[in-house]
Each structure stands twice: as structure tokens, then as C-alpha cells.
Design an enzyme around this catalytic site. Structure first.
Site, PDB file in Angstrom:
ATOM      1  N   LYS A  18       0.847  -1.207   0.167  1.00  0.00           N
ATOM      2  CA  LYS A  18      -0.011   0.055  -0.084  1.00  0.00           C
ATOM      3  C   LYS A  18       1.067   1.200  -0.082  1.00  0.00           C
ATOM      4  O   LYS A  18       2.129   1.090   0.124  1.00  0.00           O
ATOM      5  CB  LYS A  18      -0.908  -0.003   1.227  1.00  0.00           C
ATOM      6  CG  LYS A  18      -0.261  -0.107   2.476  1.00  0.00           C
ATOM      7  CD  LYS A  18      -1.323  -0.416   3.731  1.00  0.00           C
ATOM      8  CE  LYS A  18      -0.511  -0.771   4.951  1.00  0.00           C
ATOM      9  NZ  LYS A  18      -1.069  -0.236   6.132  1.00  0.00           N
ATOM     10  N   ARG A  50      -9.144  -0.884  16.104  1.00  0.00           N
ATOM     11  CA  ARG A  50      -9.453  -0.255  14.970  1.00  0.00           C
ATOM     12  C   ARG A  50     -10.553  -0.943  13.998  1.00  0.00           C
ATOM     13  O   ARG A  50     -11.718  -0.457  14.491  1.00  0.00           O
ATOM     14  CB  ARG A  50      -7.919  -0.441  14.139  1.00  0.00           C
ATOM     15  CG  ARG A  50      -7.942   0.675  12.973  1.00  0.00           C
ATOM     16  CD  ARG A  50      -6.474   0.635  12.518  1.00  0.00           C
ATOM     17  NE  ARG A  50      -6.054  -0.542  11.721  1.00  0.00           N
ATOM     18  CZ  ARG A  50      -4.742  -0.813  11.121  1.00  0.00           C
ATOM     19  NH1 ARG A  50      -3.941   0.048  11.125  1.00  0.00           N
ATOM     20  NH2 ARG A  50      -4.677  -1.879  10.467  1.00  0.00           N
ATOM     21  N   HIS A 100      -5.207  -8.315  13.318  1.00  0.00           N
ATOM     22  CA  HIS A 100      -4.201  -7.265  13.200  1.00  0.00           C
ATOM     23  C   HIS A 100      -3.516  -7.320  14.566  1.00  0.00           C
ATOM     24  O   HIS A 100      -4.152  -6.831  15.603  1.00  0.00           O
ATOM     25  CB  HIS A 100      -4.571  -6.147  12.413  1.00  0.00           C
ATOM     26  CG  HIS A 100      -3.372  -5.277  11.872  1.00  0.00           C
ATOM     27  ND1 HIS A 100      -2.075  -5.983  11.325  1.00  0.00           N
ATOM     28  CD2 HIS A 100      -2.983  -3.984  11.907  1.00  0.00           C
ATOM     29  CE1 HIS A 100      -1.152  -4.970  10.853  1.00  0.00           C
ATOM     30  NE2 HIS A 100      -1.653  -3.725  11.554  1.00  0.00           N
ATOM     31  N   ARG A 159       1.580 -11.296   6.517  1.00  0.00           N
ATOM     32  CA  ARG A 159       1.491 -10.098   5.650  1.00  0.00           C
ATOM     33  C   ARG A 159       2.533  -8.918   6.003  1.00  0.00           C
ATOM     34  O   ARG A 159       2.307  -8.045   6.474  1.00  0.00           O
ATOM     35  CB  ARG A 159      -0.008  -9.366   6.102  1.00  0.00           C
ATOM     36  CG  ARG A 159      -1.104 -10.353   5.711  1.00  0.00           C
ATOM     37  CD  ARG A 159      -2.468  -9.518   6.011  1.00  0.00           C
ATOM     38  NE  ARG A 159      -2.468  -8.657   7.541  1.00  0.00           N
ATOM     39  CZ  ARG A 159      -2.981  -9.269   8.671  1.00  0.00           C
ATOM     40  NH1 ARG A 159      -3.489 -10.167   8.512  1.00  0.00           N
ATOM     41  NH2 ARG A 159      -3.137  -8.368   9.781  1.00  0.00           N
ATOM     42  N   TYR A 167      15.602  31.319   4.631  1.00  0.00           N
ATOM     43  CA  TYR A 167      14.658  32.081   5.350  1.00  0.00           C
ATOM     44  C   TYR A 167      14.837  32.186   6.830  1.00  0.00           C
ATOM     45  O   TYR A 167      15.203  31.310   7.479  1.00  0.00           O
ATOM     46  CB  TYR A 167      13.308  31.552   4.888  1.00  0.00           C
ATOM     47  CG  TYR A 167      12.673  31.147   3.831  1.00  0.00           C
ATOM     48  CD1 TYR A 167      12.487  32.470   3.119  1.00  0.00           C
ATOM     49  CD2 TYR A 167      12.414  29.997   3.152  1.00  0.00           C
ATOM     50  CE1 TYR A 167      11.576  32.400   1.778  1.00  0.00           C
ATOM     51  CE2 TYR A 167      11.948  30.111   1.706  1.00  0.00           C
ATOM     52  CZ  TYR A 167      11.612  31.066   1.245  1.00  0.00           C
ATOM     53  OH  TYR A 167      11.037  31.001  -0.012  1.00  0.00           O
ATOM     54  N   CYS A 210      13.791  24.685   3.022  1.00  0.00           N
ATOM     55  CA  CYS A 210      12.884  25.474   2.161  1.00  0.00           C
ATOM     56  C   CYS A 210      12.069  24.311   1.358  1.00  0.00           C
ATOM     57  O   CYS A 210      12.135  23.385   1.800  1.00  0.00           O
ATOM     58  CB  CYS A 210      13.520  26.226   1.010  1.00  0.00           C
ATOM     59  SG  CYS A 210      14.673  27.247   1.547  1.00  0.00           S
ATOM     60  N   MET A 211      10.917  24.737   0.461  1.00  0.00           N
ATOM     61  CA  MET A 211      10.380  23.813  -0.055  1.00  0.00           C
ATOM     62  C   MET A 211      10.996  22.800  -1.022  1.00  0.00           C
ATOM     63  O   MET A 211      10.837  21.611  -1.202  1.00  0.00           O
ATOM     64  CB  MET A 211       9.151  24.303  -0.687  1.00  0.00           C
ATOM     65  CG  MET A 211       8.062  23.229  -1.321  1.00  0.00           C
ATOM     66  SD  MET A 211       6.605  24.226  -2.336  1.00  0.00           S
ATOM     67  CE  MET A 211       5.813  25.131  -1.002  1.00  0.00           C
ATOM     68  N   ASP A 212      11.977  23.588  -1.611  1.00  0.00           N
ATOM     69  CA  ASP A 212      12.572  22.675  -2.669  1.00  0.00           C
ATOM     70  C   ASP A 212      14.203  22.919  -2.672  1.00  0.00           C
ATOM     71  O   ASP A 212      14.893  22.270  -3.511  1.00  0.00           O
ATOM     72  CB  ASP A 212      12.150  23.596  -4.005  1.00  0.00           C
ATOM     73  CG  ASP A 212      10.676  23.887  -4.197  1.00  0.00           C
ATOM     74  OD1 ASP A 212      10.159  22.837  -4.288  1.00  0.00           O
ATOM     75  OD2 ASP A 212      10.284  25.067  -4.329  1.00  0.00           O
TER      76      ASP A 212
HETATM   77  C1  LIG Z   1      -3.730  -5.209   8.178  1.00  0.00           C
HETATM   78  C2  LIG Z   1      -2.128  -5.196   7.915  1.00  0.00           C
HETATM   79  N1  LIG Z   1      -1.537  -6.053   7.651  1.00  0.00           N
HETATM   80  C3  LIG Z   1      -0.108  -5.905   7.627  1.00  0.00           C
HETATM   81  C4  LIG Z   1       0.413  -4.699   7.472  1.00  0.00           C
HETATM   82  C5  LIG Z   1       1.847  -4.642   7.524  1.00  0.00           C
HETATM   83  O1  LIG Z   1       2.479  -3.977   8.463  1.00  0.00           O
HETATM   84  P1  LIG Z   1       4.168  -4.050   8.704  1.00  0.00           P
HETATM   85  O2  LIG Z   1       4.654  -3.120   7.623  1.00  0.00           O
HETATM   86  O3  LIG Z   1       4.462  -3.532  10.033  1.00  0.00           O
HETATM   87  O4  LIG Z   1       4.732  -5.190   8.296  1.00  0.00           O
HETATM   88  C6  LIG Z   1      -0.295  -3.570   7.522  1.00  0.00           C
HETATM   89  C7  LIG Z   1       0.420  -2.168   7.571  1.00  0.00           C
HETATM   90  O5  LIG Z   1       0.033  -1.460   8.371  1.00  0.00           O
HETATM   91  C8  LIG Z   1      -1.935  -3.738   7.936  1.00  0.00           C
HETATM   92  O6  LIG Z   1      -2.538  -2.662   8.179  1.00  0.00           O
END
Ligand SMILES: Cc1ncc(COP(=O)(O)O)c(C=O)c1O
Length: 371
Positions: free
Chosen positions: A37, A135, A164, A220, A264, A309-311
């Protein structure tokens, strides 16, 4: 690097990412859902997706349906799951594109079912269970009734069940063990009733390292894939390799007389004749506007001076008198014998390495090697 083309860029070693995925497969001996993600934790989602699949990950996990559709549109054939919330209006897209979604309450399941009916095929879903994260997730007491209600549903197929961890990265706390105990108790009840979905999963990167009892059918990992530690208390094994280096070129080197304000607010004023360099990096790239930063020039740590700065930002170059315009500067990664890690930046910025890499701006070109 072609300095006529790039002023600041990220170098991403896909070989390191593949290596890390293979290490996780070796450690866990389970299927791997690579969590990619937020643009592959800033590394560039499509290149990362191809690399993780090539290395043996059978699933890609994302947070949003748009991210999942992007993977499908790019031709990624692995199983894809949206781990977070999917708006009901996108459920027909999920069915058409064989994307798994997370479900965590009955009303949501009903809404999704209505949407799924609009297209042919079944919606593949995984039930998210609350065991202590606080969550998203269905309270475990409600799970058996929910699963018996949707068991033979025409349009929703519950392929998985997952939870999780809130504190898997704190090996000294027994929070993960408690969550796991709750989850396992639920799984036993479900198996007794013949209601347990076929895929069970729980382990993020920290649990891959600390909690082998949480491997189940699938792990995961996110941060570990990129070769970064889940936390200061949960370090990766040494065999893992960080994949990302952030570089810039020195675009100006000038000697300023004593008493000259830099940037700045003139919060930095030269105390003597000082050699000041400029790199084209700022908070618009995801570098933080914090005092006390350092970068690597000619293998040495030098101070960033004046406000960022920004850039652009300015460097105090007196300790590297040979530095010239066009020199490669490293903001994150290795140069010569020295390294600035994502953990170093995170501790300077009062945050975690996850936020450092996810904050790298889109405008930074990503250059890949090891594909
Ligand atoms: C539901 C879920 N599984 C797995 C992960 C992966 O976590 P990590 O990057 O700590 O391995 C995340 C990341 O936030 C998550 O939200």
C-alpha cells in the site's frame, strides 16, 4: 547517475526487495501477502509488485480499492486484497477484477452483497476480527453468528479470516500473545462448527520476526520487504537488505563572508567565511523542516544549515573543501563507509521509519536496479 537529467532521486534496489521476500518465505514457510500500500511504502507500487511476485509472494495487500485496481490494470495476476475499507460503490469493480475485500460487520456485508449482485461472479471477502487492535474488526463473539449467516451466501464468499496486532513489535509486552490467544480460541470454535474460512492470517513484519505461532496460512509483511526494521525493539535479521537510497546533486557551492544569513529567517548566520552548498531537496520532497539534520557528501556527514525550504536546503561544506557542483549527496542510504538509515531520519524527525518512506514525494523520480 546521469546528473544532466536528475537533481534529486530515489534509487530502489529491486534485487534487495526480492531477496527480502525470499528470506520471509524461508523463515515462515507460508504464503506471503506482500503489503505494498501507499505506493509500495514509497518505493513505487508497480515495480515493487512485479518484484515481490517474481520472488514468490502469492498475494499483494493494499489499503484502498483504487490501489488494487491499479495493480490489476497494470496486469498483476497475483491475488490482491484490500486490507482497509472498500466503499460499496466499488464492490462491482472488486468482483470484476477478482479483488478480495475486508469485511467487519453484517450491515457492511449486506451492502456489499447488494452491490455484488449487479455483476456476475462472487465477491471474495476476508472477515477482519477485533482481538485487541481497537481499529477495524468484528468483535470475536459476533463472528460465529455472522459466519453462519453468510455461510451459503450466493454472492459473498468468505475466503479468509484475519486479525491485526497492535504491539507485535514490542517483544517484552504480552499483548500479541493475548490477541493471538483470543484469535486461536475463536478459530477452534469455528472449526468445531465447520465455519472456519480457508485462509487464516495475522502476522505483520514484527510478528514474522517475534511470533511464529501467528504464521497460519499466510503472513502479511510490509516494512520487512523493504529491508527496514519494524521498530527499535524489533530489528530485522542481518540478512535483510534495505532497498532505498535517496540522493541529490550539489547544485551550488559558494563561500559566504562572516555574518551572512542563510535561508529564510536568517536563523543561521555564518560565523566566519563559510563554504555553503545547496541541494535541490526540501519539504516538498518529504524532507522535514527540522533543525539538526545531516547528509553525506564525499563520504562525510555534513550539517544542513538554515531553514529547509520547499525545494532546497543548504549544507555547511567546510569539512569537505573538495566538494564541487555536481557531487552526489546522500540523504538516506550509504555513501562510502557511512550510512544514514531510515531509522536515523525517523529519530531526528520524532517519527517512525514507516512515515519517512511513505512521505517521499511523488515528484522524486524512482530509478530501479536489480529488476
Ligand atoms: C492489516 C495489515 N496487515 C499488515 C500490515 C503490514 O505491516 P508491517 O509493515 O508492519 O509489516 C499492515 C500495515 O500497516 C496492515 O495494516
Amino acid at each position: 547517475m546521469d546528473i544532466t537529467t536528475y537533481s534529486s532521486w530515489l534509487e530502489i534496489d529491486l534485487g534487495a526487495i526480492k531477496h527480502n521476500v525470499k528470506e520471509i518465505i524461508k523463515m515462515t514457510n507460508t504464503e506471503v501477502m506482500a503489503v505494498i500500500k501507499a505506493n509500495g511504502y514509497g518505493h513505487g507500487v508497480l515495480e515493487v509488485a512485479r518484484a515481490v511476485v517474481d520472488a514468490g509472494a502469492t498475494w499483494c495487500g493494499v489499503a484502498r480499492m483504487e490501489e488494487a485496481l491499479n495493480l490489476r490494470n497494470a496486469g498483476i495476476k497475483a491475488q490482491v486484497m484490500v486490507l482497509g475499507y472498500s466503499p460499496a460503490g466499488l464492490i462491482p469493480d472488486a468482483v470484476r477484477n477478482d479483488i478480495h475485500v475486508a469485511i467487519y460487520d453484517l450491515d457492511m456485508a449486506k451492502l456489499y452483497a447488494e452491490q455484488a449482485k449487479k455483476v456476475s461472479g462472487k465477491l471474495k471477502a476476508h472477515l477482519k476480527v477485533e482481538t485487541g487492535m481497537g481499529r477495524l474488526g468484528m468483535p470475536s463473539e459476533q463472528v460465529p453468528d455472522f459466519l453462519s449467516e453468510v455461510h451459503n451466501d450466493d454472492v459473498i464468499q468468505i475466503d479468509g479470516i484475519f486479525t491485526h496486532f497492535a504491539r507485535a513489535d514490542e517483544p517484552q509486552a504480552d499483548s500479541a500473545k493475548q490477541q493471538l490467544g483470543k484469535f486461536k480460541l475463536l478459530l477452534t470454535q469455528l472449526r468445531d462448527k465447520g465455519l472456519c474460512p480457508k485462509m487464516v492470517h495475522a502476522a505483520n513484519s514484527a510478528a514474522v520476526i517475534n511470533t511464529p505461532e501467528a504464521y497460519f496460512d499466510l503472513v502479511r509483511p510490509g516494512i520487512a520487504i523493504y529491508g527496514l526494521d519494524p521498530s527499535p525493539d524489533t530489528r530485522l535479521p542481518e540478512s535483510f537488505k534495505p532497498a532505498l537510497t535517496w540522493k541529490a546533486q550539489l547544485i551550488s557551492v559558494r563561500d559566504f563572508p562572516p555574518g551572512h544569513g542563510i535561508s529564510y529567517g536568517s536563523v543561521y548566520v555564518t560565523s566566519k567565511q563559510e563554504r555553503i552548498g545547496v541541494i535541490p531537496v526540501g519539504y516538498g520532497d518529504g524532507y522535514r523542516r527540522e533543525p539538526g539534520q545531516q547528509v553525506l557528501v564525499r563520504g562525510q556527514l555534513v550539517d544542513v544549515v538554515g531553514r529547509i525550504c520547499m525545494d532546497q536546503c543548504m549544507l555547511q561544506l567546510d569539512s569537505v573543501p573538495d566538494a564541487v557542483v555536481g557531487d552526489e549527496v546522500v540523504l538516506l542510504g550509504q555513501q562510502g563507509e557511512r550510512t544514514i538509515t531510515a531509522n536515523d531520519l525517523a529519530s531526528r524527525w520524532g517519527t517512525i521509519n514507516y512515515e519517512v518512506i511513505c512521505g517521499l514525494a511523488d515528484r522524486l523520480p524512482r530509478l530501479y536496479k536489480g529488476s
